[in-house]
Motif scaffolding. Structure first.
Motif, mmCIF file in Angstrom:
data_model
loop_
_atom_site.group_PDB
_atom_site.id
_atom_site.type_symbol
_atom_site.label_atom_id
_atom_site.label_comp_id
_atom_site.label_asym_id
_atom_site.label_seq_id
_atom_site.Cartn_x
_atom_site.Cartn_y
_atom_site.Cartn_z
ATOM 1 N N ARG A 30 -24.758 16.761 -15.619
ATOM 2 C CA ARG A 30 -24.989 17.330 -14.331
ATOM 3 C C ARG A 30 -23.985 17.185 -13.184
ATOM 4 N NH1 ARG A 30 -29.110 19.691 -16.400
ATOM 5 N NH2 ARG A 30 -31.139 19.075 -16.872
ATOM 6 N N LYS A 31 -23.134 16.248 -13.733
ATOM 7 C CA LYS A 31 -22.146 15.912 -12.679
ATOM 8 C C LYS A 31 -20.601 16.225 -13.386
ATOM 9 C CE LYS A 31 -24.934 12.187 -10.873
ATOM 10 N NZ LYS A 31 -24.938 10.754 -10.736
ATOM 11 N N PRO A 32 -20.236 17.440 -13.233
ATOM 12 C CA PRO A 32 -19.230 17.975 -13.880
ATOM 13 C C PRO A 32 -17.835 16.960 -13.961
ATOM 14 C CG PRO A 32 -20.111 19.736 -12.565
ATOM 15 C CD PRO A 32 -20.906 18.459 -12.076
ATOM 16 N N VAL A 33 -17.484 16.624 -12.601
ATOM 17 C CA VAL A 33 -16.347 15.674 -12.390
ATOM 18 C C VAL A 33 -16.426 14.363 -13.356
ATOM 19 C CG1 VAL A 33 -15.021 14.112 -10.944
ATOM 20 C CG2 VAL A 33 -15.657 16.298 -10.012
ATOM 21 N N GLU A 34 -17.851 13.664 -13.199
ATOM 22 C CA GLU A 34 -17.966 12.493 -14.289
ATOM 23 C C GLU A 34 -17.789 12.894 -15.558
ATOM 24 O OE1 GLU A 34 -21.161 10.302 -13.120
ATOM 25 O OE2 GLU A 34 -20.677 10.077 -11.028
ATOM 26 N N ALA A 35 -18.604 13.982 -16.164
ATOM 27 C CA ALA A 35 -18.577 14.531 -17.316
ATOM 28 C C ALA A 35 -17.030 14.674 -18.021
ATOM 29 C CB ALA A 35 -19.429 15.704 -17.547
ATOM 30 N N ARG A 36 -16.395 15.114 -17.218
ATOM 31 C CA ARG A 36 -15.138 15.444 -17.768
ATOM 32 C C ARG A 36 -14.299 14.257 -17.696
ATOM 33 N NH1 ARG A 36 -16.667 20.516 -15.937
ATOM 34 N NH2 ARG A 36 -15.812 22.191 -17.234
ATOM 35 N N ALA A 37 -14.374 13.356 -16.666
ATOM 36 C CA ALA A 37 -13.740 11.901 -16.590
ATOM 37 C C ALA A 37 -14.259 11.302 -18.029
ATOM 38 C CB ALA A 37 -13.995 11.227 -15.358
ATOM 39 N N ALA A 45 -22.591 16.911 -26.180
ATOM 40 C CA ALA A 45 -23.730 16.441 -25.399
ATOM 41 C C ALA A 45 -23.601 16.462 -23.958
ATOM 42 C CB ALA A 45 -23.681 14.761 -25.736
ATOM 43 N N LEU A 46 -22.353 16.819 -23.470
ATOM 44 C CA LEU A 46 -22.343 17.038 -22.099
ATOM 45 C C LEU A 46 -22.006 18.707 -21.603
ATOM 46 C CD1 LEU A 46 -19.539 14.418 -21.374
ATOM 47 C CD2 LEU A 46 -21.902 14.333 -20.496
ATOM 48 N N ASP A 47 -22.206 19.479 -22.615
ATOM 49 C CA ASP A 47 -22.360 20.925 -22.667
ATOM 50 C C ASP A 47 -20.914 21.300 -21.971
ATOM 51 O OD1 ASP A 47 -24.947 21.175 -23.217
ATOM 52 O OD2 ASP A 47 -25.754 21.091 -21.219
ATOM 53 N N THR A 67 -3.515 11.425 -14.005
ATOM 54 C CA THR A 67 -3.364 11.814 -12.663
ATOM 55 C C THR A 67 -4.288 12.670 -11.759
ATOM 56 O OG1 THR A 67 -1.050 12.244 -13.457
ATOM 57 C CG2 THR A 67 -1.717 13.006 -11.252
ATOM 58 N N GLY A 68 -4.986 13.286 -12.780
ATOM 59 C CA GLY A 68 -6.147 14.020 -12.170
ATOM 60 C C GLY A 68 -7.441 13.021 -12.162
ATOM 61 N N LEU A 69 -7.623 12.106 -12.950
ATOM 62 C CA LEU A 69 -8.705 11.059 -12.614
ATOM 63 C C LEU A 69 -8.590 10.555 -11.336
ATOM 64 C CD1 LEU A 69 -9.248 9.926 -16.268
ATOM 65 C CD2 LEU A 69 -10.868 11.273 -14.955
ATOM 66 N N GLY A 70 -7.256 9.960 -11.319
ATOM 67 C CA GLY A 70 -6.865 9.147 -10.164
ATOM 68 C C GLY A 70 -7.170 9.808 -8.784
ATOM 69 N N ALA A 71 -6.902 11.104 -8.898
ATOM 70 C CA ALA A 71 -7.186 11.991 -7.637
ATOM 71 C C ALA A 71 -8.614 11.880 -7.184
ATOM 72 C CB ALA A 71 -6.335 13.188 -7.755
ATOM 73 N N ARG A 72 -9.402 11.853 -8.322
ATOM 74 C CA ARG A 72 -10.831 11.856 -7.779
ATOM 75 C C ARG A 72 -11.467 10.784 -8.218
ATOM 76 N NH1 ARG A 72 -12.442 17.823 -9.685
ATOM 77 N NH2 ARG A 72 -13.694 17.384 -7.500
ATOM 78 N N ARG A 73 -10.705 9.552 -8.090
ATOM 79 C CA ARG A 73 -11.425 8.259 -8.099
ATOM 80 C C ARG A 73 -12.416 8.060 -7.183
ATOM 81 N NH1 ARG A 73 -8.544 2.613 -6.722
ATOM 82 N NH2 ARG A 73 -10.008 1.318 -7.763
ATOM 83 N N ASP A 74 -12.557 8.395 -6.180
ATOM 84 C CA ASP A 74 -13.765 7.916 -5.233
ATOM 85 C C ASP A 74 -14.945 8.752 -5.653
ATOM 86 O OD1 ASP A 74 -12.087 6.438 -3.640
ATOM 87 O OD2 ASP A 74 -11.504 8.089 -2.423
ATOM 88 N N GLU A 75 -14.724 9.634 -6.481
ATOM 89 C CA GLU A 75 -15.910 10.454 -6.877
ATOM 90 C C GLU A 75 -16.531 9.652 -8.075
ATOM 91 O OE1 GLU A 75 -15.660 14.770 -7.273
ATOM 92 O OE2 GLU A 75 -13.619 14.248 -6.036
ATOM 93 N N LEU A 76 -15.794 8.760 -8.548
ATOM 94 C CA LEU A 76 -16.401 8.250 -10.194
ATOM 95 C C LEU A 76 -16.837 6.645 -9.960
ATOM 96 C CD1 LEU A 76 -13.383 9.702 -12.021
ATOM 97 C CD2 LEU A 76 -15.550 10.717 -11.846
ATOM 98 N N ALA A 124 -24.069 5.622 -13.846
ATOM 99 C CA ALA A 124 -24.267 6.410 -15.006
ATOM 100 C C ALA A 124 -22.713 6.551 -15.570
ATOM 101 C CB ALA A 124 -25.049 7.801 -14.531
ATOM 102 N N PHE A 125 -21.809 6.990 -14.614
ATOM 103 C CA PHE A 125 -20.509 7.057 -15.110
ATOM 104 C C PHE A 125 -19.952 5.798 -15.828
ATOM 105 C CE2 PHE A 125 -15.626 6.290 -14.114
ATOM 106 C CZ PHE A 125 -15.266 7.502 -15.126
ATOM 107 N N ARG A 126 -20.159 4.621 -15.097
ATOM 108 C CA ARG A 126 -19.809 3.352 -15.741
ATOM 109 C C ARG A 126 -20.164 3.195 -17.081
ATOM 110 N NH1 ARG A 126 -22.508 -0.520 -12.558
ATOM 111 N NH2 ARG A 126 -24.215 0.294 -14.381
ATOM 112 N N GLU A 127 -21.589 3.352 -17.319
ATOM 113 C CA GLU A 127 -22.315 3.227 -18.526
ATOM 114 C C GLU A 127 -21.638 4.432 -19.635
ATOM 115 O OE1 GLU A 127 -24.278 1.010 -19.862
ATOM 116 O OE2 GLU A 127 -24.015 -0.219 -17.893
ATOM 117 N N ALA A 128 -21.462 5.624 -19.217
ATOM 118 C CA ALA A 128 -20.913 6.554 -20.174
ATOM 119 C C ALA A 128 -19.542 6.462 -20.528
ATOM 120 C CB ALA A 128 -21.232 7.894 -19.317
ATOM 121 N N SER A 129 -19.011 5.790 -19.712
ATOM 122 C CA SER A 129 -17.525 5.574 -19.905
ATOM 123 C C SER A 129 -17.305 4.549 -20.965
ATOM 124 C CB SER A 129 -16.644 5.121 -18.836
ATOM 125 O OG SER A 129 -16.481 6.258 -17.619
#
Length: 151
Positions: A105-112, A141-143, A16-25, A29-34
């Motif tokens: 350095r992108k907290p939303v992406e790191a947590r996602a 690795a993401l601190d 639910t939290g990820l869906g709410a932030r979908r536009d930020e992801l 870099a997020f695609r590869e990290a995921s």
């Protein structure tokens, strides 16, 4: 509440939290990290069985956040990460963790990325110790503190 029930509820809350932030992801870099995270978790025990591949494929096709990217592209990238891990487990893991660290350095992406790892790990009904350990390594690795994610 049983551990599995807590895990399912946690995964539902994370989704639910990820869906709410979908536009930020939406970044590369997020695609590869995921996909690196998905491969690390799938291969955490040293093998990737067909059921694990199916679960990740299902996640790629049905996850609201990963829907920002073409499913076939994600599937290909996931396969490439699995190939790296199979060819040289130590170097593959180090490479995947370096890729994951790129969103530090992108907290939303790191947590996602961590949340996606937890969802993959729990997708079979059992988030085992090897899966937890690899997600905790990604946290480092993401601190990010692993305890933030109950690891």
């Amino acid at each position: 509440m049983a551990l599995w029930d807590r895990l399912k509820e946690s995964a539902r809350t994370m989704q639910t939290g990820l869906g709410a932030r979908r536009d930020e992801l939406r970044g590369g870099a997020f695609r590869e990290a995921s996909m690196a995270m998905c491969a690390l978790v799938a291969a955490a025990d040293g093998t990737v069985d067909p059921a694990e591949r199916r679960r990740v494929s299902y996640l790629i096709e049905h996850n609201e956040v990963l829907g920002n990217f073409p499913a076939d592209e994600l599937g290909r990238r996931f396969g490439e990460w699995l190939d790296r891990l199979a060819a040289d487990p130590r170097e593959g893991k180090e490479s995947a963790l370096r890729e994951i660290a790129k969103v530090r350095r992108k907290p939303v992406e790191a947590r996602a990325v961590i949340q996606i790892g937890i969802v993959v790990g729990g997708s079979d009904g059992h988030f085992d110790l090897t899966e937890r350990a690899v997600v905790a390594e990604a946290c480092h690795a993401l601190d990010l503190p692993p305890h933030e994610f109950d690891l």
